[in-house]
Design a protein around this motif. Structure first.
Motif, PDB file in Angstrom:
ATOM      1  N   GLY A  28      11.886 119.736  -3.003  1.00 28.31           N
ATOM      2  CA  GLY A  28      10.523 120.165  -2.716  1.00 28.31           C
ATOM      3  C   GLY A  28      10.477 121.676  -2.579  1.00 28.31           C
ATOM      4  O   GLY A  28      11.431 122.372  -2.906  1.00 28.31           O
ATOM      5  N   GLY A  29       9.368 122.165  -2.072  1.00 30.39           N
ATOM      6  CA  GLY A  29       9.186 123.607  -1.983  1.00 30.39           C
ATOM      7  C   GLY A  29       9.208 124.126  -0.567  1.00 30.39           C
ATOM      8  O   GLY A  29       9.805 123.526   0.338  1.00 30.39           O
ATOM      9  N   GLU A  30       8.530 125.250  -0.353  1.00 31.68           N
ATOM     10  CA  GLU A  30       8.558 125.950   0.927  1.00 31.68           C
ATOM     11  C   GLU A  30       7.965 125.124   2.065  1.00 31.68           C
ATOM     12  O   GLU A  30       8.402 125.227   3.209  1.00 31.68           O
ATOM     13  N   THR A  31       6.979 124.277   1.752  1.00 32.21           N
ATOM     14  CA  THR A  31       6.336 123.488   2.804  1.00 32.21           C
ATOM     15  C   THR A  31       7.331 122.562   3.489  1.00 32.21           C
ATOM     16  O   THR A  31       7.389 122.481   4.721  1.00 32.21           O
ATOM     17  N   LEU A  32       8.137 121.866   2.688  1.00 30.01           N
ATOM     18  CA  LEU A  32       9.137 120.963   3.258  1.00 30.01           C
ATOM     19  C   LEU A  32      10.248 121.732   3.957  1.00 30.01           C
ATOM     20  O   LEU A  32      10.824 121.266   4.941  1.00 30.01           O
ATOM     21  N   LEU A  33      10.546 122.919   3.449  1.00 23.16           N
ATOM     22  CA  LEU A  33      11.566 123.759   4.079  1.00 23.16           C
ATOM     23  C   LEU A  33      11.121 124.143   5.494  1.00 23.16           C
ATOM     24  O   LEU A  33      11.920 124.080   6.449  1.00 23.16           O
ATOM     25  N   LYS A  34       9.867 124.532   5.641  1.00 25.33           N
ATOM     26  CA  LYS A  34       9.335 124.903   6.961  1.00 25.33           C
ATOM     27  C   LYS A  34       9.299 123.686   7.884  1.00 25.33           C
ATOM     28  O   LYS A  34       9.518 123.799   9.097  1.00 25.33           O
ATOM     29  N   LEU A  35       9.017 122.521   7.314  1.00 20.94           N
ATOM     30  CA  LEU A  35       9.037 121.288   8.109  1.00 20.94           C
ATOM     31  C   LEU A  35      10.432 121.050   8.688  1.00 20.94           C
ATOM     32  O   LEU A  35      10.579 120.784   9.886  1.00 20.94           O
ATOM     33  N   ALA A  36      11.440 121.152   7.828  1.00 15.73           N
ATOM     34  CA  ALA A  36      12.810 120.934   8.276  1.00 15.73           C
ATOM     35  C   ALA A  36      13.200 121.936   9.355  1.00 15.73           C
ATOM     36  O   ALA A  36      13.836 121.588  10.363  1.00 15.73           O
ATOM     37  N   ARG A  37      12.813 123.197   9.155  1.00 18.48           N
ATOM     38  CA  ARG A  37      13.137 124.232  10.141  1.00 18.48           C
ATOM     39  C   ARG A  37      12.511 123.907  11.501  1.00 18.48           C
ATOM     40  O   ARG A  37      13.156 124.025  12.545  1.00 18.48           O
ATOM     41  N   SER A  38      11.240 123.491  11.490  1.00 14.80           N
ATOM     42  CA  SER A  38      10.558 123.202  12.756  1.00 14.80           C
ATOM     43  C   SER A  38      11.211 122.023  13.486  1.00 14.80           C
ATOM     44  O   SER A  38      11.339 122.040  14.714  1.00 14.80           O
ATOM     45  N   LEU A  39      11.653 121.008  12.737  1.00 16.08           N
ATOM     46  CA  LEU A  39      12.302 119.851  13.360  1.00 16.08           C
ATOM     47  C   LEU A  39      13.647 120.245  13.969  1.00 16.08           C
ATOM     48  O   LEU A  39      14.000 119.814  15.071  1.00 16.08           O
ATOM     49  N   LEU A  40      14.419 121.049  13.242  1.00 19.97           N
ATOM     50  CA  LEU A  40      15.727 121.486  13.755  1.00 19.97           C
ATOM     51  C   LEU A  40      15.555 122.392  14.980  1.00 19.97           C
ATOM     52  O   LEU A  40      16.304 122.267  15.960  1.00 19.97           O
ATOM     53  N   GLU A  41      14.580 123.294  14.921  1.00 24.30           N
ATOM     54  CA  GLU A  41      14.340 124.178  16.061  1.00 24.30           C
ATOM     55  C   GLU A  41      13.884 123.386  17.285  1.00 24.30           C
ATOM     56  O   GLU A  41      14.256 123.705  18.415  1.00 24.30           O
TER      57      GLU A  41
END
Length: 599
Positions: free
Chosen positions: A458-471
């Motif tokens: 996927g693109g940047e949207t899913l990347l930001k989702l993953a980052r928020s979950l890990l944080e």
């Protein structure tokens, strides 16, 4: 304020966790006295600063620390276990994580059985009739296969149930105890010979040589090649030269060699005075390695999964600061006296020296093999925290929102298919599906440690989702996402002309189609896509077949589940006879199913 927290830290055993300004976990440590331990990292003179006695690696970490949290436990023993659990689950930036924390296989035989068989097990049960050989590393399967190739033992678990000689008897690999063709005493003598070859693998290798020559003379080259490969597998698993000690004692030997960026943990397993197996862990980390912490983690992660220790003497090539604490922990765990010591002379010193030399050789080979490994190339290009050794790749699949599924594939020096995971998902849109899948994976970090890198389709949207979950969970995992080029004709992509975009958290990378790093990420994405689609099709087919069967009078979801539990699959169910169906659902329902299928 950090300095106030440090001064007010509890004076009990427990865990401390250092965080940076953004709330990311940097380090998890244990202590007998938390207050004394955390204060030792700092110098309290005007402004808070790292202690001058710290290593470069820990000094770098302390400069990033802005917060600390504590967990108090009952004992130092509990603190060690909790520390290990948190390191695995949260993967802090500055902790060392060994990925070989597993129970090693043993070859076991229960001599209480009339016609005993050798088997591989990872579970040690303290019974007087069962004998164990090991621990083994890569040689367990080859050794077991060699035993059954060389000795006419009962080859399979179910052989004796048949009460009739099978193919193994006809080809001379079994003496058919199922038909009473060999007595228990004669069979026991064969077992004793097999046990003696396990104690001295040179005998087993010599027997394999004999069988190989016999097979060659009979022009059975396929069997000869198989025997040769088995022999090589056994030889390769034993990295060191043959050694026999004067005293027939058991030792586990650990030696560690490290550079700033790499380290090797070498293990030798001595049983009855002979080296039976070796194993090693090769570690890569840009933050440097300290032998004190490495020895502690190597010992803990080797012994903690075990439920019994066979070697009460542990030899290490060097002393380490946690040695006494580790002795107490192991003695308490195994309910017997475990000694850890550093031999200074004699045979035991020769063993630690040998282990150390092997560690040095493996480290040298690793460094000379490739000064800039492919993993380091990925690290440098995409600005990753560490060279990615374990990568998890995620994709989801659905058809118009129906039968939504997720898939995780794993790369670890090749696709590790036994680590693949499938997720039956609830949501219909792709964003929510990825959210659900990643959340479930994070919740599982306690049992399966976090990887070095996540790759998302996927693109940047899913990347930001993953980052928020890990944080949110204060976990550090590097992230990449790969988005397909809009021009997506299969023929165009097949020629290697796909200019997919790779994203990290800072920028987008548009690499040439022939770039090996892009092609590697594409390969990972394509495997996740394949695995997700295969699961989606399987699930959709089951859903379709289930709905189809529910059109039959008297057949509901509960009945269908009962049929699946009995037959195992829709294919087997559809191929069943009326008599087989009657056993499960009765005569009337069986007749209705058969009549429906005929139509």
């Amino acid at each position: 304020m950090l300095s106030q927290k440090l001064k007010n830290a509890p004076e009990f055993a427990g865990i401390y966790q250092f965080f940076n300004a953004s709330g990311m976990l940097l380090y998890v440590g244990k202590a007998k006295n938390i207050k004394n331990r955390v204060k030792s990292y700092f110098r309290f003179s005007g402004t808070l600063a790292p202690s001058p006695t710290l290593s470069l690696r820990i000094t770098k970490m302390i400069l990033e620390v802005s917060d600390v949290e504590f967990i108090v436990v009952q004992s130092e023993h509990d603190a060690l276990i909790l520390e290990n659990s948190l390191i695995k689950q949260l993967k802090p930036k500055y902790n060392i994580l060994l990925r070989d924390d597993k129970t090693y296989p043993y070859i076991a035989i229960n001599l209480a059985e009339r016609f005993a068989r050798f088997e591989i097990t990872r579970k040690i049960v303290d019974t007087k009739h069962t004998r164990y050989f090991g621990p083994l590393s890569g040689s367990a399967k080859a050794l077991l296969e060699a035993l059954y190739l060389v000795f006419p033992l009962v080859q399979k678990k179910g052989c004796l149930k048949g009460k009739k000689a099978c193919l193994f008897f006809q080809i001379g690999r079994c003496l058919a105890p199922c038909e009473g063709r060999i007595t228990e005493q004669a069979y026991r003598e064969i077992v004793e010979k097999a046990l003696s070859t396990l104690s001295d693998q040179r005998k087993l290798l010599a027997l394999l040589d004999e069988r190989m020559q016999e097979a060659s003379l009979k022009l059975n080259f396929e069997e000869a090649a198989h025997l040769r490969d088995t022999k090589i597998a056994i030889q390769n698993a034993l990295h060191v030269t043959h050694v026999e000690l004067k005293k027939l004692e058991d030792y586990d030997v650990f030696a560690i060699e490290a550079t700033e960026k790499s380290a090797v943990v070498m293990r030798l397993f001595i049983r009855h005075g002979k080296i039976v197996s070796t194993s090693h862990s090769l570690l890569h980390n840009i933050y440097g390695f300290e032998k004190d912490e490495l020895y502690q983690r190597a010992l803990f992660e080797f012994y903690y999964p075990m439920n019994q220790s066979f070697a009460t003497h542990v030899l290490t090539a060097e002393a380490f600061s946690e040695q006494a604490a580790m002795e107490r922990f192991l003695s308490e765990k195994f309910q017997q006296k475990i000694e850890i010591f550093v031999p200074q002379k004699g045979e035991k010193h020769a063993l630690t020296t040998m282990a150390r030399h092997n560690a040095q050789e493996i480290l040298l080979q690793s460094l000379s093999k490739n000064q800039s490994s492919f993993a380091e190339q990925l690290q440098n290009l995409f600005d990753l925290t560490t060279p990615p050794r374990r990568i998890e790749i995620f994709d989801n699949s659905h058809h118009g929102g129906s039968a939504p599924v997720g898939a995780m594939v794993v790369w670890e020096d090749g696709f590790a298919k036994n680590a693949y995971r499938r997720y039956a998902l609830c949501h219909s849109d792709e964003y929510a599906q990825m959210h659900e899948m990643l959340t479930r994976r994070i919740e599982d970090f306690a049992h399966e440690p976090a990887p070095d890198l996540w790759v998302l389709d996927g693109g940047e949207t899913l990347l930001k989702l993953a980052r928020s979950l890990l944080e949110k969970h204060r976990i550090s995992v590097d992230l990449l996402a790969i988005a397909k080029e809009k021009r997506d004709a299969k023929a165009y992509r097949a020629k290697g002309n796909a200019h997919d975009t790779v994203y990290n958290l800072k920028q987008a990378f548009v690499l040439p189609a022939h770039d090996k790093r892009l092609q590697f990420i594409q390969r990972l994405r394509d495997e996740a896509h394949r695995f997700a689609i295969a699961y989606h099709r399987s699930k959709k087919r089951k859903n379709d077949l289930s709905l189809e069967l529910q059109n039959i009078e008297g057949i509901g979801q509960a009945t269908i589940q009962k049929l699946l539990n009995y037959f195992g699959s829709f294919e087997a169910l559809y191929a069943a006879t009326q008599e087989e169906l009657e056993v499960t659902v009765g005569k009337k329902n069986a007749t209705n199913i058969i009549n429906f299928l005929k139509k």
